[in-house]
Scaffold this motif. Sequence first.
Motif, PDB file in Angstrom:
ATOM      1  N   ASP A   1       0.845  -1.204   0.000  1.00 58.88           N
ATOM      2  CA  ASP A   1       0.000   0.000   0.000  1.00 58.88           C
ATOM      3  C   ASP A   1       0.873   1.244   0.000  1.00 58.88           C
ATOM      4  O   ASP A   1       1.936   1.270   0.629  1.00 58.88           O
ATOM      5  CB  ASP A   1      -0.907   0.000   1.245  1.00 58.88           C
ATOM      6  CG  ASP A   1      -2.131   0.887   1.076  1.00 58.88           C
ATOM      7  OD1 ASP A   1      -1.977   2.097   0.778  1.00 58.88           O
ATOM      8  OD2 ASP A   1      -3.243   0.368   1.236  1.00 58.88           O
TER       9      ASP A   1
ATOM     10  N   PHE B   1     -19.445   4.332  11.107  1.00 55.86           N
ATOM     11  CA  PHE B   1     -20.629   3.487  11.324  1.00 55.86           C
ATOM     12  C   PHE B   1     -20.454   2.211  10.514  1.00 55.86           C
ATOM     13  O   PHE B   1     -20.526   2.237   9.281  1.00 55.86           O
ATOM     14  CB  PHE B   1     -21.905   4.216  10.866  1.00 55.86           C
ATOM     15  CG  PHE B   1     -22.121   5.542  11.555  1.00 55.86           C
ATOM     16  CD1 PHE B   1     -22.520   5.593  12.876  1.00 55.86           C
ATOM     17  CD2 PHE B   1     -21.919   6.740  10.868  1.00 55.86           C
ATOM     18  CE1 PHE B   1     -22.717   6.820  13.517  1.00 55.86           C
ATOM     19  CE2 PHE B   1     -22.118   7.961  11.494  1.00 55.86           C
ATOM     20  CZ  PHE B   1     -22.514   8.004  12.824  1.00 55.86           C
TER      21      PHE B   1
ATOM     22  N   ASN C   1      -8.149   5.787  -4.794  1.00 55.20           N
ATOM     23  CA  ASN C   1      -9.110   4.878  -5.446  1.00 55.20           C
ATOM     24  C   ASN C   1     -10.528   5.444  -5.381  1.00 55.20           C
ATOM     25  O   ASN C   1     -11.373   5.088  -6.200  1.00 55.20           O
ATOM     26  CB  ASN C   1      -9.071   3.489  -4.795  1.00 55.20           C
ATOM     27  CG  ASN C   1      -9.236   3.524  -3.294  1.00 55.20           C
ATOM     28  OD1 ASN C   1      -8.576   4.301  -2.611  1.00 55.20           O
ATOM     29  ND2 ASN C   1     -10.129   2.711  -2.775  1.00 55.20           N
TER      30      ASN C   1
ATOM     31  N   LEU D   1     -16.935   7.638  -2.056  1.00 56.71           N
ATOM     32  CA  LEU D   1     -16.544   6.708  -0.996  1.00 56.71           C
ATOM     33  C   LEU D   1     -17.087   5.306  -1.222  1.00 56.71           C
ATOM     34  O   LEU D   1     -16.712   4.357  -0.536  1.00 56.71           O
ATOM     35  CB  LEU D   1     -16.939   7.257   0.376  1.00 56.71           C
ATOM     36  CG  LEU D   1     -18.398   7.548   0.658  1.00 56.71           C
ATOM     37  CD1 LEU D   1     -19.114   6.319   1.137  1.00 56.71           C
ATOM     38  CD2 LEU D   1     -18.497   8.641   1.697  1.00 56.71           C
TER      39      LEU D   1
ATOM     40  N   ASN E   1     -18.502   0.724   1.016  1.00 61.89           N
ATOM     41  CA  ASN E   1     -18.800   0.711   2.454  1.00 61.89           C
ATOM     42  C   ASN E   1     -18.033  -0.417   3.131  1.00 61.89           C
ATOM     43  O   ASN E   1     -17.474  -1.289   2.470  1.00 61.89           O
ATOM     44  CB  ASN E   1     -20.296   0.569   2.761  1.00 61.89           C
ATOM     45  CG  ASN E   1     -21.015   1.910   2.716  1.00 61.89           C
ATOM     46  OD1 ASN E   1     -20.390   2.944   2.913  1.00 61.89           O
ATOM     47  ND2 ASN E   1     -22.302   1.879   2.458  1.00 61.89           N
TER      48      ASN E   1
HETATM   49  C1  LIG Z   1     -15.324  10.406   5.057  1.00 60.18           C
HETATM   50  C2  LIG Z   1     -15.748   8.986   4.834  1.00 60.18           C
HETATM   51  C3  LIG Z   1     -16.647   8.400   5.717  1.00 60.18           C
HETATM   52  C4  LIG Z   1     -17.061   7.092   5.527  1.00 60.18           C
HETATM   53  N1  LIG Z   1     -17.913   6.530   6.428  1.00 60.18           N
HETATM   54  C5  LIG Z   1     -18.293   5.248   6.288  1.00 60.18           C
HETATM   55  C6  LIG Z   1     -19.072   4.631   7.299  1.00 60.18           C
HETATM   56  O1  LIG Z   1     -19.363   5.217   8.329  1.00 60.18           O
HETATM   57  N2  LIG Z   1     -19.454   3.351   7.086  1.00 60.18           N
HETATM   58  C7  LIG Z   1     -19.091   2.641   5.981  1.00 60.18           C
HETATM   59  O2  LIG Z   1     -19.472   1.481   5.861  1.00 60.18           O
HETATM   60  N3  LIG Z   1     -18.319   3.213   5.018  1.00 60.18           N
HETATM   61  C8  LIG Z   1     -17.907   4.477   5.157  1.00 60.18           C
HETATM   62  N4  LIG Z   1     -17.099   5.063   4.223  1.00 60.18           N
HETATM   63  C9  LIG Z   1     -16.807   4.307   3.000  1.00 60.18           C
HETATM   64  C10 LIG Z   1     -15.737   3.261   3.200  1.00 60.18           C
HETATM   65  O3  LIG Z   1     -14.639   3.816   3.890  1.00 60.18           O
HETATM   66  C11 LIG Z   1     -15.285   2.708   1.837  1.00 60.18           C
HETATM   67  O4  LIG Z   1     -16.392   2.345   1.047  1.00 60.18           O
HETATM   68  C12 LIG Z   1     -14.378   1.515   2.021  1.00 60.18           C
HETATM   69  O5  LIG Z   1     -13.271   1.894   2.804  1.00 60.18           O
HETATM   70  C13 LIG Z   1     -13.889   0.944   0.700  1.00 60.18           C
HETATM   71  O6  LIG Z   1     -13.092  -0.151   1.019  1.00 60.18           O
HETATM   72  P1  LIG Z   1     -12.070  -0.795   0.002  1.00 60.18           P
HETATM   73  O7  LIG Z   1     -11.771  -2.146   0.530  1.00 60.18           O
HETATM   74  O8  LIG Z   1     -12.591  -0.703  -1.388  1.00 60.18           O
HETATM   75  O9  LIG Z   1     -10.736   0.031   0.082  1.00 60.18           O
HETATM   76  P2  LIG Z   1     -10.354   1.419   0.722  1.00 60.18           P
HETATM   77  O10 LIG Z   1     -10.785   1.486   2.140  1.00 60.18           O
HETATM   78  O11 LIG Z   1     -10.845   2.485  -0.169  1.00 60.18           O
HETATM   79  O12 LIG Z   1      -8.778   1.350   0.703  1.00 60.18           O
HETATM   80  C14 LIG Z   1      -8.051   1.358  -0.499  1.00 60.18           C
HETATM   81  C15 LIG Z   1      -6.595   1.203  -0.161  1.00 60.18           C
HETATM   82  O13 LIG Z   1      -5.857   1.233  -1.371  1.00 60.18           O
HETATM   83  C16 LIG Z   1      -4.754   2.098  -1.213  1.00 60.18           C
HETATM   84  N5  LIG Z   1      -4.407   2.678  -2.494  1.00 60.18           N
HETATM   85  C17 LIG Z   1      -5.135   3.499  -3.266  1.00 60.18           C
HETATM   86  N6  LIG Z   1      -4.474   3.810  -4.374  1.00 60.18           N
HETATM   87  C18 LIG Z   1      -3.286   3.172  -4.308  1.00 60.18           C
HETATM   88  C19 LIG Z   1      -2.158   3.085  -5.162  1.00 60.18           C
HETATM   89  N7  LIG Z   1      -2.109   3.747  -6.319  1.00 60.18           N
HETATM   90  N8  LIG Z   1      -1.116   2.324  -4.774  1.00 60.18           N
HETATM   91  C20 LIG Z   1      -1.156   1.646  -3.601  1.00 60.18           C
HETATM   92  N9  LIG Z   1      -2.185   1.685  -2.754  1.00 60.18           N
HETATM   93  C21 LIG Z   1      -3.238   2.433  -3.109  1.00 60.18           C
HETATM   94  C22 LIG Z   1      -5.194   3.138  -0.212  1.00 60.18           C
HETATM   95  O14 LIG Z   1      -4.071   3.727   0.424  1.00 60.18           O
HETATM   96  C23 LIG Z   1      -6.067   2.302   0.720  1.00 60.18           C
HETATM   97  O15 LIG Z   1      -5.327   1.753   1.773  1.00 60.18           O
HETATM   98  C24 LIG Z   1     -16.599   6.348   4.416  1.00 60.18           C
HETATM   99  C25 LIG Z   1     -15.673   6.924   3.551  1.00 60.18           C
HETATM  100  C26 LIG Z   1     -15.253   8.234   3.744  1.00 60.18           C
HETATM  101  C27 LIG Z   1     -14.284   8.821   2.798  1.00 60.18           C
END
Ligand SMILES: Cc1cc2nc3c(=O)[nH]c(=O)nc-3n(C[C@H](O)[C@H](O)[C@H](O)COP(=O)(O)OP(=O)(O)OC[C@H]3O[C@@H](n4cnc5c(N)ncnc54)[C@H](O)[C@@H]3O)c2cc1C
Length: 528
Positions: free
Chosen positions: A34, A62, A453, A459, A500
């Motif tokens: 990452d 949440f 991403n 989000l 989420n």
């Molecule tokens: C302000 C905010 C509030 C939120 N609140 C909620 C909530 O209360 N409840 C809920 O269910 N969801 C919530 N979400 C949404 C939730 O966080 C995301 O939908 C979820 O984290 C997506 O998970 P993911 O596994 O796709 O990866 P992500 O959590 O998006 O993680 C992606 C990872 O990839 C890495 N990455 C990205 N680009 C690169 C690259 N080029 N090279 C290497 N690494 C990279 C990032 O550093 C990160 O660690 C919230 C989001 C935000 C922004």
Amino acid sequence: MTGGFDGVVLGTGHNALVLQAYLCRAGLRVLAVDRAETPGGGLATVANPRHAGFLHNTHSFFHRGITAMPWYVDLELERHGTRYIEPDLNVAMICPDRQVLKWWTDLDRTLESVAGVSRRDADVLAGWIARFEPIVEKLLIPEATSPPLPPEGRREWLERTADGRLLLEVSARSPLEFVRSEFEHPVVRAGLLFFNGLREVDLRLPGFGHSIPALLAGRHKAQMCVGGSARLAEALVADIVEHGGEVICGVEIDGILVERGHATGLALANGERITGVDFVVSGLNPQQTLVELIDADRVPAAIRRRAERFEYNLLAPLFALNLALSEPPVYTAAAADPDLDEAFMTILGLGHDGQFEDIVAAHQQGTVPPTVMWGAVPTRFDSSQAPAGQHTAFMWEKLPYRLGGVADGWDQAGREHGEVMLEAWTSAAPNLAHAVVDWFVRTPRDTVRSLPNMREGDLLVGAFGNDQVGYHRPFPGAGHYRAGVEGLYLCGGSCHPGGNITGLCGYNAAGVVLADLGGKPWWNSAAV
Ligand SMILES: Cc1cc2nc3c(=O)[nH]c(=O)nc-3n(C[C@H](O)[C@H](O)[C@H](O)COP(=O)(O)OP(=O)(O)OC[C@H]3O[C@@H](n4cnc5c(N)ncnc54)[C@H](O)[C@@H]3O)c2cc1C
């Protein structure tokens, strides 16, 4: 870092970590890389840099029904120290006229609250919840916890039962149509749309009419991770390491290596290469994975074109105001209704469903709508997130990614908008005028800077329209977690069942990867 990995994962978002943990427990040696300094992506808890001991959850907070997720149980995360709380008063909406609507984990108490606004709507709500309870248990949960069926197969499966036919019929509508055709009172309508729908799918989308009754009928409500959201990521990493996996952070990825049509490794910006792996799984979005990180001639042209066209939610970006406090907010409305002091999520500024149209228009025009915001006081339930006797709190507002049409617009206007939110919050909870120790904002632009991403601040990592749903999520030809290049998979929120904190994209993808490798799942996997 040591060599000899069977597979490598891009990103350490929770879906990637869930996938990695399953594959490590299946006996595979898997490395995750990452660019961020800490693993977890949206599972982020940061220490306040100016006031020691205050912790802020800058992305997700949440977490809906996490303790019931199959991976939470399979990976024995409580053994690694994770603990969740599901507060009884899950959501409270305090309308501008001080009318209150409450959503309890106990259905009868919720119906009583709705009946206080509209008896008729409470009866209609009770009917929909009863009809949707079996639909959630027998159809929607199995669907979310399995790789998606092709659309024809899905329709056939659903048409076989009365519950399935009802699901098809309701889902043909949009959440907005569903709520407006079934419920009468503007406060109830707003509550139903916003209690559960606010950060979920676009409420205008046909195909998602079922999302409101499904959320209402689901047994599990919003939960929070004790110690902060990052504790969940730490537990996942602990399980990965215990089963022979490795996680490295703070390293940019330069590219995905593809040889003779098969994904074989990663090139890192520090010059290292991870080579000779059997599979590469990306927790990033389709554009990063298939357009930015792989040479154009290594990806089938049609797949690359579809990845380029992958779309993001206009309505998903959030603006956050984070507070460090000497005491928790005391809402004026709590004088008449002391339950409000115990609310987990509090919604402010919302009084009727027509406000949704204001929010949509503001997103289309890049302007700021009248404030509707929701948030929590984590320290009411978990004192470990602030120094003794003190508190943290936050409010989120749905605001356009491009303020005034400009992506960097928030860099100038962020602090000023934080003041507007703080003023609105203080008018509902006057003690904030003297209780704020520190505050800072995180704009939609900041979201993308920390998690690129989440393009356009989305989000949910991808819109649910444009056929980007189910079997076709992220797009036809790369659904089912297979990315259209041999040995390359997708596992982030851009996949089924979507963004989420659900972990289900990673959970389902793990089964597909293992099945393709000819491995036997150690868990009850539905993958084929
Ligand atoms: C302000 C905010 C509030 C939120 N609140 C909620 C909530 O209360 N409840 C809920 O269910 N969801 C919530 N979400 C949404 C939730 O966080 C995301 O939908 C979820 O984290 C997506 O998970 P993911 O596994 O796709 O990866 P992500 O959590 O998006 O993680 C992606 C990872 O990839 C890495 N990455 C990205 N680009 C690169 C690259 N080029 N090279 C290497 N690494 C990279 C990032 O550093 C990160 O660690 C919230 C989001 C935000 C922004």
